[in-house]
Design an enzyme around this catalytic site. Sequence first.
Site, PDB file in Angstrom:
ATOM      1  N   GLY A   1       0.762  -1.253   0.000  1.00 21.39           N
ATOM      2  CA  GLY A   1       0.000   0.000   0.000  1.00 21.39           C
ATOM      3  C   GLY A   1       0.787   1.294   0.000  1.00 21.39           C
TER       4      GLY A   1
ATOM      5  N   ASP B   1      -5.292   1.769  10.727  1.00 21.65           N
ATOM      6  CA  ASP B   1      -6.694   1.374  10.889  1.00 21.65           C
ATOM      7  C   ASP B   1      -6.858   0.832  12.322  1.00 21.65           C
ATOM      8  OD1 ASP B   1      -9.158  -0.097  10.647  1.00 21.65           O
ATOM      9  OD2 ASP B   1      -8.915  -0.197   8.500  1.00 21.65           O
ATOM     10  N   THR B   2      -6.788  -0.495  12.517  1.00 16.02           N
ATOM     11  CA  THR B   2      -6.904  -1.040  13.882  1.00 16.02           C
ATOM     12  C   THR B   2      -5.670  -0.745  14.734  1.00 16.02           C
ATOM     13  OG1 THR B   2      -5.942  -3.149  13.201  1.00 16.02           O
ATOM     14  CG2 THR B   2      -8.335  -2.967  13.106  1.00 16.02           C
ATOM     15  N   GLY B   3      -4.512  -0.613  14.081  1.00 18.26           N
ATOM     16  CA  GLY B   3      -3.253  -0.409  14.799  1.00 18.26           C
ATOM     17  C   GLY B   3      -2.436  -1.686  14.917  1.00 18.26           C
TER      18      GLY B   3
END
Length: 186
Positions: free
Chosen positions: A50, A109-111
């Site tokens: 990404g 995002d969630t980490g």
Amino acid sequence: MSNPIPDSIERVILDEATIEKRVEELATQISKDYAGMHNEDFILVGVLKGSFIFLADLARRLTVPHRVDFIALSSYADKAETTGSVRLIMDTRADMAGRHVLIVEDILDTGYTLDYLYRLFGARKPASLRTCTLLTKPDMRKIEVPVDYLGFEIPNVWVVGYGLDFADRFRTLPYIASLKPRVYEK
Ligand code: XMP
Ligand code: MG
């Protein structure tokens, strides 16, 4: 230069000019903070896949010498939802001991991913370990992780473009956008 917007795109969240301006600001700040560093001592570690476009744009705007390295991780397996477990696909090459390491991520995002990287790289005894992430979805956090350089906060929607994908598609769109729900439902 402007390509038509694909039919799968719902909304452009960050356009090309907005991203470019922010990347320039981040590069200026990082260049200031790491000034005086020797080339051997400063390593940017891009998290594949990404971050590849963000890293390319950021690195080319840095005015301080640096090296570029990559690590490939996976946690999503073609779905738009985290599995919670991070898998190491390809490790870095550069020796981190005693060097300044800057992790370059596309999105927090969630980490879980960043937490994994802090533990993995922390054990390699770098002189310093920081993170630059282009995007964050603050509402999604499961683990609190520190971020030193941040591009943008975005709402909790799956985004594609500028390196980000859905099932490996849409990575080379020049902007960051949300997808029409029917794309997930296929
Ligand atoms: P965690 O949950 O570990 O997630 O903080 C970090 C990684 O999840 C991917 N991710 C996304 N990829 N669009 C994407 O293309 C998104 O909206 C998105 N949200 C999370 C990404 O690989 C990131 O490194
Ligand atoms: Mg990623």
